[in-house]
Write an enzyme that holds these catalytic residues in place. Structure first.
Site, mmCIF file in Angstrom:
data_model
loop_
_atom_site.group_PDB
_atom_site.id
_atom_site.type_symbol
_atom_site.label_atom_id
_atom_site.label_comp_id
_atom_site.label_asym_id
_atom_site.label_seq_id
_atom_site.Cartn_x
_atom_site.Cartn_y
_atom_site.Cartn_z
ATOM 1 N N SER A 195 0.784 -1.230 0.000
ATOM 2 C CA SER A 195 0.000 0.000 0.000
ATOM 3 C C SER A 195 0.813 1.274 0.000
ATOM 4 O O SER A 195 0.318 2.318 -0.428
ATOM 5 C CB SER A 195 -0.953 0.007 1.200
ATOM 6 O OG SER A 195 -0.223 0.010 2.416
ATOM 7 N N HIS A 223 -5.238 -4.720 -1.329
ATOM 8 C CA HIS A 223 -5.199 -3.621 -2.293
ATOM 9 C C HIS A 223 -5.275 -4.121 -3.739
ATOM 10 O O HIS A 223 -4.920 -3.381 -4.665
ATOM 11 C CB HIS A 223 -3.933 -2.788 -2.083
ATOM 12 C CG HIS A 223 -3.942 -2.016 -0.802
ATOM 13 N ND1 HIS A 223 -4.467 -0.752 -0.693
ATOM 14 C CD2 HIS A 223 -3.517 -2.354 0.441
ATOM 15 C CE1 HIS A 223 -4.357 -0.326 0.559
ATOM 16 N NE2 HIS A 223 -3.781 -1.290 1.257
ATOM 17 N N LYS A 253 -11.981 -1.609 0.588
ATOM 18 C CA LYS A 253 -11.241 -0.778 -0.365
ATOM 19 C C LYS A 253 -11.994 -0.757 -1.697
ATOM 20 O O LYS A 253 -12.979 -0.047 -1.826
ATOM 21 C CB LYS A 253 -9.806 -1.266 -0.463
ATOM 22 C CG LYS A 253 -9.083 -1.102 0.884
ATOM 23 C CD LYS A 253 -7.681 -1.611 0.874
ATOM 24 C CE LYS A 253 -6.951 -1.299 2.173
ATOM 25 N NZ LYS A 253 -7.565 -1.888 3.378
#
Length: 403
Positions: A195, A223, A253
């Site tokens: 990240s 991610h 996310k």
């Protein structure tokens, strides 16, 4: 009597002196743009009157305010309830959870999946439930992986970031040092997309190394989930479903919700249902969150949001590099390397003055001398937004002497 409490004022002063003190800055909505409030402590926030472009969110597909996702959450709340009410093992297991887990397993190419109350809970619950003897962990792994390692009795061996050769040598060294008759269980753990650096782990090479020593591989796709082929992650993009025993990720996310998941074999999920303390002793994921994630995953798989995101990523990377900025990584996360901590803070402030929100990331989150601006576009940014971000970087970079 001695004071055995805690000197919190000194702690806060030390953070302030080191420019490490963080503050909460509320925003009116989670989307590609919004109105922000200055830090307000315990007081009610007062929103600023200027709308800012947000290039700092993990809401990569921009689905948090997608009508379909919102409708799914509303329907689940009206039909099932706003909360699970209990652990999934008591009365908190609903058809909404099962539908999400079915779709996750299908997307990740596994027999089964299990939803947790957070990605953090998924990592610590899985690692501690497996009880490995030795864990091989990438040096830049997420804090939830690090904490999961700390909560076990395992020996944790850290290998160089995204370096399968380092992993292989550490495994060979461990084998050479161990008793030839040992029956140690070995677990290799890595993020797929990191990240703060935007780097992508060399998963095929990591699998090669693990298989050479008989170890299992666990990949955190926090991610990456929703962004690659068919709404999957890097594991799906590289066709490694049969070589990665444990796939994890978050729903918070790209999937625009809250919670985490683990995907793998039937036996793995059954063990987690029984032994993962962060699952057993947590109230189940709220049904509206599960329904929102399920709908967002459907949209990610069958819509054009992924394509729009990667177009924005390419446009931003090309524009920033053409100005002379160094952009790290190979993913949708675009860390603009600055180097000096104070320069990074000044650049972030100058961007904010131009109504672009992109934070400075500095030590100890990243190594000394590698402070950066973390740029994260969304699929819902239009071309005008991307151009505005680039122009803000051009002006701000010149103002603080970086261009």
């Amino acid at each position: 009597m001695d004071n055995r409490g805690f000197d919190l004022e000194d702690r806060l002063e030390a953070l302030e002196d080191a420019t490490l003190k963080r503050s909460l800055t509320p925003v009116d909505r989670v989307a590609e743009r919004g109105y922000f409030a200055p830090p307000s402590g315990s007081e009610l926030p007062v929103l600023d009157s200027t709308e800012a472009l947000v290039f700092a969110s993990n809401n990569y597909l921009g689905l948090t305010d997608d009508q379909r996702v919102e409708n799914a959450a509303r329907q689940a709340a009206a039909t099932v309830g706003t909360g699970a009410g209990a652990s999934r093992l008591v009365t908190g297991d609903t058809m909404v959870h099962r539908d999400l887990e079915r779709l996750l397993a299908e997307t990740k190419g596994t027999e089964r999946a299990l939803a947790f109350s957070s990605g953090y809970a998924a990592n610590i619950g899985t690692i501690t439930a497996l009880e490995p003897d030795v864990i091989f962990s990438d040096e830049y792994n997420h804090a939830s992986i690090i904490d999961g390692c700390r909560l076990t009795d395992a020996e944790t061996i850290v290998y160089d970031h995204c370096d399968a050769g380092s992993l292989r040598s550490k495994m060979q060294r461990r084998l050479d040092a161990a008793d030839a008759d040992t029956d140690e269980s070995w677990l290799v753990v890595t993020d797929s997309v990191f990240s703060m650096d935007g780097t992508v782990a060399p998963l095929a090479e990591i699998c090669d190394a693990a298989e050479a020593f008989g170890a299992w591989v666990m990949v955190d796709e926090a991610h990456a989930t929703g962004l690659y082929v068919d709404g999957g992650g890097v594991v799906q993009a590289e066709g490694l479903e049969d070589r990665v025993q444990i796939q994890l990720g978050t729903l918070s996310k790209a999937l625009a919700s809250q919670g985490g998941y683990v995907a793998g074999s039937e036996e793995l999920i059954e063990c987690l249902v029984n032994d993962a303390r962060s699952f057993v002793f947590s109230t189940g994921l709220a049904p509206p969150a599960a329904a929102a994630a399920s709908e967002a995953l459907h949209v990610a798989r069958h819509g054009d949001a992924r394509e729009r995101l990667w177009e924005n990523v390419s446009h931003l990377r090309d524009g920033l590099e053409s100005m002379g900025f160094t952009v790290l990584g190979d993913s949708q996360i675009l860390p603009v390397l600055v180097g000096d901590r104070e320069d990074a803070l000044a650049l972030a402030s100058a961007l904010e003055d131009r109504d672009v929100v992109a934070p400075a990331i500095r030590p100890p989150t990243v190594p000394d001398g590698t402070s950066r601006i973390r740029v994260a576009p969304m699929a819902t940014h239009d071309e005008e937004d991307v151009v505005a971000c680039l122009e803000a970087f051009r002006e701000a970079g010149a103002e603080v002497g970086l261009l």
